[in-house]
Design a protein around this motif. Structure first.
Motif, PDB file in Angstrom:
ATOM      1  N   UNK A  45     -24.852  28.576 -27.357  1.00 56.14           N
ATOM      2  CA  UNK A  45     -24.512  27.153 -27.221  1.00 56.14           C
ATOM      3  C   UNK A  45     -25.450  26.480 -26.222  1.00 56.14           C
ATOM      4  N   UNK A  46     -25.761  27.171 -25.145  1.00 52.08           N
ATOM      5  CA  UNK A  46     -26.671  26.611 -24.146  1.00 52.08           C
ATOM      6  C   UNK A  46     -28.050  26.339 -24.740  1.00 52.08           C
ATOM      7  N   UNK A  47     -28.530  27.230 -25.595  1.00 57.86           N
ATOM      8  CA  UNK A  47     -29.841  27.030 -26.220  1.00 57.86           C
ATOM      9  C   UNK A  47     -29.856  25.761 -27.072  1.00 57.86           C
ATOM     10  N   UNK A  48     -28.784  25.546 -27.843  1.00 54.41           N
ATOM     11  CA  UNK A  48     -28.710  24.336 -28.669  1.00 54.41           C
ATOM     12  C   UNK A  48     -28.597  23.092 -27.792  1.00 54.41           C
ATOM     13  N   UNK A  49     -27.736  23.154 -26.766  1.00 57.07           N
ATOM     14  CA  UNK A  49     -27.514  21.989 -25.905  1.00 57.07           C
ATOM     15  C   UNK A  49     -28.771  21.623 -25.122  1.00 57.07           C
ATOM     16  N   UNK A  52     -30.982  19.931 -27.684  1.00 60.97           N
ATOM     17  CA  UNK A  52     -30.382  18.677 -28.135  1.00 60.97           C
ATOM     18  C   UNK A  52     -30.367  17.614 -27.069  1.00 60.97           C
ATOM     19  N   UNK A  53     -30.224  18.017 -25.802  1.00 57.98           N
ATOM     20  CA  UNK A  53     -30.183  17.046 -24.709  1.00 57.98           C
ATOM     21  C   UNK A  53     -31.526  16.382 -24.473  1.00 57.98           C
ATOM     22  N   UNK A  54     -32.586  16.916 -25.089  1.00 56.13           N
ATOM     23  CA  UNK A  54     -33.901  16.289 -24.963  1.00 56.13           C
ATOM     24  C   UNK A  54     -34.079  15.115 -25.930  1.00 56.13           C
ATOM     25  N   UNK A  55     -33.122  14.941 -26.841  1.00 54.74           N
ATOM     26  CA  UNK A  55     -33.192  13.780 -27.735  1.00 54.74           C
ATOM     27  C   UNK A  55     -33.120  12.491 -26.919  1.00 54.74           C
ATOM     28  N   UNK A  82     -26.562   7.007 -18.234  1.00 54.54           N
ATOM     29  CA  UNK A  82     -25.399   6.447 -18.931  1.00 54.54           C
ATOM     30  C   UNK A  82     -24.258   6.033 -18.008  1.00 54.54           C
ATOM     31  N   UNK A  83     -24.177   6.638 -16.831  1.00 54.69           N
ATOM     32  CA  UNK A  83     -23.155   6.276 -15.852  1.00 54.69           C
ATOM     33  C   UNK A  83     -23.662   6.673 -14.469  1.00 54.69           C
ATOM     34  N   UNK A  84     -22.999   6.245 -13.402  1.00 57.39           N
ATOM     35  CA  UNK A  84     -23.531   6.517 -12.057  1.00 57.39           C
ATOM     36  C   UNK A  84     -23.548   7.987 -11.664  1.00 57.39           C
ATOM     37  N   UNK A  85     -22.935   8.865 -12.449  1.00 62.23           N
ATOM     38  CA  UNK A  85     -22.733  10.236 -12.006  1.00 62.23           C
ATOM     39  C   UNK A  85     -23.543  11.273 -12.774  1.00 62.23           C
ATOM     40  N   UNK A  86     -24.265  10.871 -13.801  1.00 61.12           N
ATOM     41  CA  UNK A  86     -25.042  11.845 -14.562  1.00 61.12           C
ATOM     42  C   UNK A  86     -26.219  11.196 -15.265  1.00 61.12           C
ATOM     43  N   UNK A  87     -27.225  12.006 -15.541  1.00 61.18           N
ATOM     44  CA  UNK A  87     -28.397  11.553 -16.279  1.00 61.18           C
ATOM     45  C   UNK A  87     -28.101  11.563 -17.776  1.00 61.18           C
ATOM     46  N   UNK A  88     -29.004  10.986 -18.557  1.00 61.64           N
ATOM     47  CA  UNK A  88     -28.838  11.002 -20.009  1.00 61.64           C
ATOM     48  C   UNK A  88     -28.869  12.441 -20.522  1.00 61.64           C
ATOM     49  N   UNK A  89     -29.705  13.276 -19.921  1.00 64.81           N
ATOM     50  CA  UNK A  89     -29.759  14.693 -20.313  1.00 64.81           C
ATOM     51  C   UNK A  89     -28.417  15.367 -20.053  1.00 64.81           C
ATOM     52  N   UNK A  90     -27.852  15.142 -18.863  1.00 67.45           N
ATOM     53  CA  UNK A  90     -26.572  15.758 -18.515  1.00 67.45           C
ATOM     54  C   UNK A  90     -25.466  15.330 -19.483  1.00 67.45           C
ATOM     55  N   UNK A  91     -25.415  14.038 -19.788  1.00 69.59           N
ATOM     56  CA  UNK A  91     -24.364  13.523 -20.663  1.00 69.59           C
ATOM     57  C   UNK A  91     -24.468  14.115 -22.069  1.00 69.59           C
ATOM     58  N   UNK A  92     -25.694  14.161 -22.607  1.00 64.94           N
ATOM     59  CA  UNK A  92     -25.877  14.738 -23.937  1.00 64.94           C
ATOM     60  C   UNK A  92     -25.592  16.234 -23.932  1.00 64.94           C
ATOM     61  N   UNK A  93     -26.007  16.911 -22.886  1.00 63.15           N
ATOM     62  CA  UNK A  93     -25.755  18.356 -22.787  1.00 63.15           C
ATOM     63  C   UNK A  93     -24.247  18.634 -22.840  1.00 63.15           C
ATOM     64  N   UNK A  94     -23.471  17.832 -22.121  1.00 62.45           N
ATOM     65  CA  UNK A  94     -22.017  18.032 -22.087  1.00 62.45           C
ATOM     66  C   UNK A  94     -21.388  17.726 -23.443  1.00 62.45           C
TER      67      UNK A  94
END
Length: 392
Positions: A45-49, A52-55, A82-94
């Motif tokens: 799952x980590x490999x896909x995320x 995918x988070x690089x989109x 996307x919000x004050x607490x995470x980057x776009x990469x972090x949000x997509x990864x989650x």
């Protein structure tokens, strides 16, 4: 959770009832037999995320003249913060991790007076679809701290995997749990075998009767003298008082084929391979992974974000959310050069786009926006002029 308390406090409808379409009420729980606790499942799952988070998410407007960039603030939220607490990469990864770990992934669209204010991925312990007296759809979310919040479904990004039996939710991961348990049992077996092999090396037999305390002392002395790494000679000396009978412990070992079979079941379930997980894939394997896993994920996210962020009228006006990646990132340097040789003569790339393919810094400005084209390629309606032939 205090963050979400402030966000959701004023959004509670007065009265709701469970939503039922053609089946049973839709209730989501992230429990999946602890599949994500498996190191094999988590690594996959980590490999896909990670990929995918690089989109890159962006708002564009499609018009008769082509594609135009959309709202700057929305593009910043989608592509940077996307919000004050995470980057776009972090949000997509989650979002992507929840998508594969639970087969349902939720994100909240916080709307403000000036439009979209923030985007939050939600980590919930449960969710139930409900409706109000006007049949408007909501989701009642249950959080780890016991709080419950009811939010309009129109403000929720909802990504579903294995969308089959339920009208509103993806199926759970029960189909892969036997393979997950097998992989975990194999891992535990290896550890147990190592412990077993080091637990008992032999039997020390005394040819006389000793008190229990004396036997323990003699055992400890024998072990300290002969069964430790400082005994460089590897030889033990005994007399007629005792006999040492070594035990040949042969713990059960799991062969590589058996371990690979369990891993393959998990990887196939997630649509990837071992080489994607350990980053040893070839150019062709990387491209196949992008086309079969990342691109469908990007298409699903683009459609869901577009439907939830924009009204039908705004969508008819050409507003779209896109999640785009660079499929060339899996290509070798030789393939990239060949692509440019074949494409640049037709004016398909700007200077900066070509430099990006080669992982070079952009020039910027007007120079970077220029399109270079060979004189051997001209527009069809100007071919006669180019050849010096005048129309009659």
């Amino acid at each position: 959770m205090s963050i979400f308390s402030k966000l959701f406090h004023s959004r509670q409808p007065p009265k709701t009832a469970p939503a039922v379409l053609t089946g049973s009420p839709a209730y989501f729980t992230p429990f999946s037999g602890n599949a994500y606790e498996s190191d094999v499942f988590r690594a996959a799952v980590d490999a896909i995320a990670r990929h995918g988070a690089k989109l890159h998410g962006s708002h564009i407007i499609r018009t008769a003249d082509g594609r135009q960039p959309g709202d700057d603030n929305l593009n910043y939220l989608l592509g940077t913060r996307p919000n004050p607490y995470m980057s776009a990469y972090d949000a997509l990864y989650k979002l992507i991790t929840h998508f594969y770990a639970y087969n349902d992934s939720f994100g909240y669209i916080q709307r403000g007076d000036a439009g979209i204010a923030a985007l939050y991925p939600l980590d919930v312990s449960g969710a139930q679809f409900v409706t109000d007296p006007t049949d408007t759809m909501y989701i009642k979310f249950f959080f780890q701290n016991g709080k419950q919040y009811i939010l309009p479904y129109s403000d929720i990004i909802h990504l579903r995997r294995h969308f089959n039996r339920n009208d509103l939710l993806g199926d759970d991961n029960s189909a892969i749990l036997p393979a997950v348990r097998l992989a975990q049992t194999q891992s535990d077996g290896i550890v147990s075998g190592i412990k077993q092999g080091a637990s008992l090396r032999g039997i020390l037999k005394y040819n006389q009767v000793l008190a229990p305390e004396k036997m323990k002392q003699e055992r400890d002395a024998f072990t300290a003298d002969f069964l430790n790494i400082s005994n460089n000679g590897g030889v033990a000396v005994t007399d007629s008082m005792l006999d040492f009978v070594p035990l040949d412990q042969k713990p059960y070992s799991i062969n590589k084929a058996q371990m690979d079979a369990a891993k393959s079941k998990i990887y196939e379930y997630l649509g990837i391979s071992q080489k994607i997980v350990d980053s040893t894939y070839s150019e062709q394997e990387g491209t196949a992974f992008y086309e079969s896993v990342i691109e469908p994920l990007a298409a699903q996210m683009a459609q869901e974000f577009t439907a939830k962020i924009f009204t039908p009228i705004e969508q008819q006006a050409g507003n779209r959310i896109l999640f785009e990646g660079d499929s060339m990132e899996y290509a070798s340097y030789g393939t990239r050069v060949t692509t440019l040789k074949e494409s640049v003569p037709f004016g398909l790339f700007t200077v900066d786009e070509a430099r990006q393919i080669l992982n070079m810094k952009p020039i910027g400005g007007e120079e970077g926006k220029k399109r270079l084209q060979t004189l051997n390629v001209v527009q069809a309606d100007k071919a006669n002029q180019y050849q010096g032939v005048q129309k009659k």
